[in-house]
Design an enzyme around this catalytic site. Sequence first.
Site, PDB file in Angstrom:
ATOM      1  N   CYS A  45       0.836  -1.210   0.000  1.00  0.00           N
ATOM      2  CA  CYS A  45       0.000   0.000   0.000  1.00  0.00           C
ATOM      3  C   CYS A  45       0.871   1.261   0.000  1.00  0.00           C
ATOM      4  O   CYS A  45       0.554   2.252  -0.670  1.00  0.00           O
ATOM      5  CB  CYS A  45      -0.922   0.018   1.219  1.00  0.00           C
ATOM      6  SG  CYS A  45      -2.025  -1.406   1.318  1.00  0.00           S
TER       7      CYS A  45
HETATM    8  C1  BEZ Z   1       0.461  -4.703   1.902  1.00  0.00           C
HETATM    9  O1  BEZ Z   1       0.196  -3.562   1.563  1.00  0.00           O
HETATM   10  O2  BEZ Z   1       1.579  -5.147   1.729  1.00  0.00           O
HETATM   11  C2  BEZ Z   1      -0.591  -5.586   2.525  1.00  0.00           C
HETATM   12  C3  BEZ Z   1      -1.693  -5.043   3.168  1.00  0.00           C
HETATM   13  C4  BEZ Z   1      -2.622  -5.858   3.763  1.00  0.00           C
HETATM   14  C5  BEZ Z   1      -2.478  -7.230   3.699  1.00  0.00           C
HETATM   15  C6  BEZ Z   1      -1.381  -7.768   3.038  1.00  0.00           C
HETATM   16  C7  BEZ Z   1      -0.446  -6.946   2.454  1.00  0.00           C
END
Ligand code: BEZ
Length: 211
Positions: A45
Site C-alpha cells: 500500500c
Molecule cells: C500490503 O500492503 O503489503 C498488505 C496489506 C494488507 C495485507 C497484506 C499486504
Amino acid sequence: MALQLGDEAPNFDAETTEGKINFHSWLGDSWGVLFSHPKDFTPVCTTELGYTAKLKPEFDKRGVKVIGLSVDPVSDHNEWVKDIEETQGQKVNFPMIGDGDKKVAELYGMIHPKSLDSLTVRSVFIIGPDKKIKLTITYPASTGRNFDEILRVIDSLQLTAKYQVSTPVNWKDGDDVVISPAIPDEEAKTKFPKGFKTLKPYLRLTPQPNK
Ligand code: BEZ
C-alpha cells in the site's frame, strides 16, 4: 448485488484527510478514481500511494480527481503519509477517506471476506462526469496495482466518450483506434478526416483523433 459498469456510483458523506466531503459534490463535473487499499502502514500500500501521488499531474491533465480509502481512521492516514513521503519521496497530494465504520467499503463491495477478512481488497472504480461507473478492478492484497494501466484506461474511456472510437488490444496513447461499427463508412469519412483502413467491414482503424 455487486456494482456493475453503468451503475450510478453511490453517493456518500465521509471524513477524509482533506476534511468532510460529499462524494458527488466533491467530484463535481470531473472524472473520478476511487480506490481502496487494505491497511495503513503496510508495504505494498505504501508503494501504491506514493506512486499514485507522483501521477497527480497526469490525472490533472485528464480532468480526473483521485481519492483513496481504507477502513483506518483519518488520524492513522495522517501519520502514515509521513512514512509514504519518507520512503517513496512523494507527498500524498489527494484525499484519503477514513472509513472506520466500513460504510463506504460496504456500499462499494470493497470487502471480500473470503480473500481478506474484514479489510478492503484493492478495488478501483473509475467514474465518469455523469457519475456512472466506467470501470472496476479488483486485486488481492498481495499484488500492487499498475496505476499506469489505470491512466491508459482513462485515455481509452475519454476517447470513447468524445469520438465514438474504441481501443484495440494493448493499445497505448498515440496508436490507431477502432471506429465504432455503428458508424457507416460515409459518416466515418467526415468524422475521421485523417482517413481509415478497412481490414473487415467491422474492423476499421483510424489514427487517434486527438493527436
Ligand atoms: C500490503 O500492503 O503489503 C498488505 C496489506 C494488507 C495485507 C497484506 C499486504
